[in-house]
Design an enzyme around this catalytic site. Structure first.
Site, PDB file in Angstrom:
ATOM      1  N   HIS A 141      -3.602   6.782   3.153  1.00 16.92           N
ATOM      2  CA  HIS A 141      -3.965   5.525   2.493  1.00 16.92           C
ATOM      3  C   HIS A 141      -5.371   5.126   2.936  1.00 16.92           C
ATOM      4  CE1 HIS A 141      -4.112   1.517   1.067  1.00 16.92           C
ATOM      5  NE2 HIS A 141      -3.929   0.955   2.252  1.00 16.92           N
ATOM      6  N   ASN A 147     -10.150  -0.633  -0.238  1.00 12.19           N
ATOM      7  CA  ASN A 147      -8.692  -0.490  -0.176  1.00 12.19           C
ATOM      8  C   ASN A 147      -8.090  -0.938  -1.506  1.00 12.19           C
ATOM      9  OD1 ASN A 147      -5.950  -0.708   0.282  1.00 12.19           O
ATOM     10  ND2 ASN A 147      -6.145  -1.839   2.205  1.00 12.19           N
ATOM     11  N   CYS A 177       0.818  -1.225   0.000  1.00 11.40           N
ATOM     12  CA  CYS A 177       0.000   0.000   0.000  1.00 11.40           C
ATOM     13  C   CYS A 177       0.848   1.270   0.000  1.00 11.40           C
ATOM     14  CB  CYS A 177      -0.926  -0.001   1.198  1.00 11.40           C
ATOM     15  SG  CYS A 177      -1.898  -1.507   1.320  1.00 11.40           S
TER      16      CYS A 177
HETATM   17  N1  ACO Z   1     -18.638  -9.784   8.453  1.00  8.17           N
HETATM   18  C1  ACO Z   1     -19.092 -10.153   9.663  1.00  8.17           C
HETATM   19  N2  ACO Z   1     -18.281 -10.535  10.655  1.00  8.17           N
HETATM   20  C2  ACO Z   1     -16.965 -10.548  10.421  1.00  8.17           C
HETATM   21  C3  ACO Z   1     -16.407 -10.169   9.177  1.00  8.17           C
HETATM   22  C4  ACO Z   1     -17.321  -9.779   8.178  1.00  8.17           C
HETATM   23  N3  ACO Z   1     -16.908  -9.395   6.956  1.00  8.17           N
HETATM   24  N4  ACO Z   1     -15.082 -10.264   9.248  1.00  8.17           N
HETATM   25  C5  ACO Z   1     -14.771 -10.675  10.490  1.00  8.17           C
HETATM   26  N5  ACO Z   1     -15.904 -10.874  11.191  1.00  8.17           N
HETATM   27  C6  ACO Z   1     -16.052 -11.306  12.566  1.00  8.17           C
HETATM   28  C7  ACO Z   1     -14.839 -12.067  13.036  1.00  8.17           C
HETATM   29  O1  ACO Z   1     -14.923 -13.412  12.647  1.00  8.17           O
HETATM   30  C8  ACO Z   1     -14.944 -11.887  14.540  1.00  8.17           C
HETATM   31  O2  ACO Z   1     -15.887 -12.798  15.022  1.00  8.17           O
HETATM   32  P1  ACO Z   1     -15.644 -13.593  16.405  1.00  8.17           P
HETATM   33  O3  ACO Z   1     -15.562 -12.521  17.440  1.00  8.17           O
HETATM   34  O4  ACO Z   1     -16.836 -14.465  16.499  1.00  8.17           O
HETATM   35  O5  ACO Z   1     -14.358 -14.324  16.207  1.00  8.17           O
HETATM   36  C9  ACO Z   1     -15.542 -10.483  14.703  1.00  8.17           C
HETATM   37  O6  ACO Z   1     -16.135 -10.173  13.437  1.00  8.17           O
HETATM   38  C10 ACO Z   1     -14.539  -9.424  15.061  1.00  8.17           C
HETATM   39  O7  ACO Z   1     -13.397  -9.570  14.222  1.00  8.17           O
HETATM   40  P2  ACO Z   1     -12.169  -8.622  14.326  1.00  8.17           P
HETATM   41  O8  ACO Z   1     -11.117  -9.080  13.384  1.00  8.17           O
HETATM   42  O9  ACO Z   1     -11.783  -8.413  15.750  1.00  8.17           O
HETATM   43  O10 ACO Z   1     -12.829  -7.258  13.788  1.00  8.17           O
HETATM   44  P3  ACO Z   1     -12.161  -5.854  13.733  1.00  8.17           P
HETATM   45  O11 ACO Z   1     -13.034  -4.858  14.390  1.00  8.17           O
HETATM   46  O12 ACO Z   1     -10.710  -5.872  14.125  1.00  8.17           O
HETATM   47  O13 ACO Z   1     -12.209  -5.531  12.166  1.00  8.17           O
HETATM   48  C11 ACO Z   1     -10.837  -5.525  10.230  1.00  8.17           C
HETATM   49  C12 ACO Z   1     -11.536  -6.378  11.263  1.00  8.17           C
HETATM   50  C13 ACO Z   1     -11.884  -4.678   9.517  1.00  8.17           C
HETATM   51  C14 ACO Z   1     -10.130  -6.423   9.228  1.00  8.17           C
HETATM   52  C15 ACO Z   1      -9.837  -4.607  10.952  1.00  8.17           C
HETATM   53  O14 ACO Z   1      -8.996  -5.340  11.793  1.00  8.17           O
HETATM   54  C16 ACO Z   1      -8.982  -3.843   9.986  1.00  8.17           C
HETATM   55  O15 ACO Z   1      -9.460  -3.010   9.238  1.00  8.17           O
HETATM   56  N6  ACO Z   1      -7.665  -4.086  10.008  1.00  8.17           N
HETATM   57  C17 ACO Z   1      -6.771  -3.452   9.101  1.00  8.17           C
HETATM   58  C18 ACO Z   1      -6.600  -4.373   7.975  1.00  8.17           C
HETATM   59  C19 ACO Z   1      -6.460  -3.671   6.674  1.00  8.17           C
HETATM   60  O16 ACO Z   1      -6.891  -2.572   6.468  1.00  8.17           O
HETATM   61  N7  ACO Z   1      -5.851  -4.394   5.792  1.00  8.17           N
HETATM   62  C20 ACO Z   1      -5.736  -3.931   4.485  1.00  8.17           C
HETATM   63  C21 ACO Z   1      -4.400  -4.147   3.960  1.00  8.17           C
HETATM   64  S1  ACO Z   1      -3.197  -3.371   4.904  1.00  8.17           S
HETATM   65  C22 ACO Z   1      -3.342  -1.809   4.646  1.00  8.17           C
HETATM   66  O17 ACO Z   1      -3.698  -1.435   3.602  1.00  8.17           O
HETATM   67  C23 ACO Z   1      -3.127  -0.948   5.760  1.00  8.17           C
END
Ligand code: ACO
Length: 332
Positions: A259, A289, A118
């Site tokens: 980003h 993203n 990214c």
């Molecule tokens: N729909 C419904 N539920 C979901 C989904 C979905 N799409 N995805 C995950 N869940 C569930 C999980 O299974 C988990 O369930 P559980 O508690 O029963 O195990 C629950 O939701 C919470 O999951 P978390 O991973 O804790 O959710 P979080 O609030 O951290 O959000 C996310 C996840 C959106 C991926 C977040 O961590 C994030 O944005 N991280 C940054 C990742 C990113 O942006 N990556 C892109 C590439 S890197 C970059 O560009 C910076």
């Protein structure tokens, strides 16, 4: 790299290109167990653009590049350098930048791909700017382009909701005066390389039915929580480094282009920096993203809509797989 004593590099044209096909959160509800409500509140994303058959990373990169060249009034034959930031090239090799060079007719330009996830566009901008400042290059084209939809597991709700396809580009050239790229800063923390990566196909995992196909190694893998935690801290560090290098403070920033990974990452970073909401460019609701493409797409939209105007202090700030992170401070 701080550029105070050398001639300046300036962005003289921007362009972007996106697939027409829109995939909404409601569409994703039909594919995996998720909801528009979950995706919207956790990420800020409402829809993303997805490439169709016959469209590749080079398709969007070339279109974005032509728009940037048009705006800058630069002919492709004037280009000395083409840098493409991407983690989804058309082929492992040759560099997709070589395909772009041919299609644009940029005969004298050296062309290469740059893998910084990214942060790819800002890494490219940093190299182009340094080349221009030393006089090696007069005119460069920096592109960020991705078709992430081809390496995303569309049955994995943890990742498939996040990403989109597209490209953004900028023409960078030597110029006189005070306006231009004030400084660029690039950073790497390789200790987390395996928290966001694509296991295959490469020399560690060459193509094989048993491993790369059956174990689904050709899809990207991500530890979302770890990425989230480090993104905010690293983007703050990159931003503060950029303003300090120019004897400024965050209050001097007119426009902040982060980003576009997650609305919560953007809001937390802006809050830590004390940058108010109206100065922050956000378009991830419409595109998700797009990795290396996200900053140049946002920059082009801000440029064309007048959200960025001559004299503005623009801070671009990225974080991505590697981990890589980067910033660029520009007097527009
Ligand atoms: N729909 C419904 N539920 C979901 C989904 C979905 N799409 N995805 C995950 N869940 C569930 C999980 O299974 C988990 O369930 P559980 O508690 O029963 O195990 C629950 O939701 C919470 O999951 P978390 O991973 O804790 O959710 P979080 O609030 O951290 O959000 C996310 C996840 C959106 C991926 C977040 O961590 C994030 O944005 N991280 C940054 C990742 C990113 O942006 N990556 C892109 C590439 S890197 C970059 O560009 C910076």
């Amino acid at each position: 790299m701080n550029h105070n004593a050398l001639p300046r590099a300036r962005i003289t044209g921007t362009g972007s290109a996106l697939p027409d096909k829109i995939v909404t959160n409601r569409d994703l509800e039909q594919m995996v167990e998720t909801s528009d409500e979950w995706i919207s509140t956790r990420t800020g994303i409402k829809e993303r653009r997805i490439a169709v058959d016959g469209q590749y990373t080079s398709t969007f990169a070339i279109e974005a590049a032509r728009r940037a060249l048009d705006m800058s009034g630069t002919g492709p034959e004037e280009l000395d350098l083409i840098i493409l930031g991407t983690v989804t090239p058309d082929y492992p090799f040759p560099a997709t930048a070589c395909i772009i060079q041919k299609e644009l007719g940029a005969h004298k330009a050296a062309a290469f791909d740059l893998s910084a996830a990214c942060s790819g566009f800002l890494y490219g901008l940093s190299i182009a700017s340094a080349h221009i400042r030393t006089g090696v290059t007069k005119k460069a084209l920096v592109i960020g382009a991705e078709v992430l939809s081809r390496v995303v597991d569309w049955t994995d709700r943890n990742t498939c909701i996040l990403f989109g396809d597209g490209a953004g580009a900028a023409v960078v050239e030597a110029c006189e005066g005070e306006n231009g790229i004030l400084s660029t800063h690039i950073f790497t923390d390789g200790s987390h390389w395996d928290h966001l990566y694509l296991p295959a196909v490469g020399s560690r995992n060459p193509a094989s039915c048993q491993r790369t196909i059956d174990e689904r190694l050709y899809y990207l893998r991500m530890d979302g929580n770890d990425v989230f935690k480090h993104a905010v801290r690293a983007m703050e560090e990159a931003a503060l480094t950029a303003v300090a290098a120019n004897n400024m403070s965050p209050s001097d920033i007119s426009v902040f282009i982060p980003h576009q990974a997650n609305r919560r990452i953007i809001d937390a970073t802006a809050k830590r920096l004390g940058i108010s909401e109206e100065k922050v460019i956000v378009n991830l609701d419409a595109y998700g993203n797009t990795s290396a493409a996200s900053i140049p797409i946002a920059l082009d939209e801000a440029n064309r809509s007048g959200a960025v105007e001559a004299g503005d202090i623009v801070l671009m700030d990225a974080f991505g797989g590697g981990f890589t992170y980067a910033s660029a401070l520009v007097r527009w």
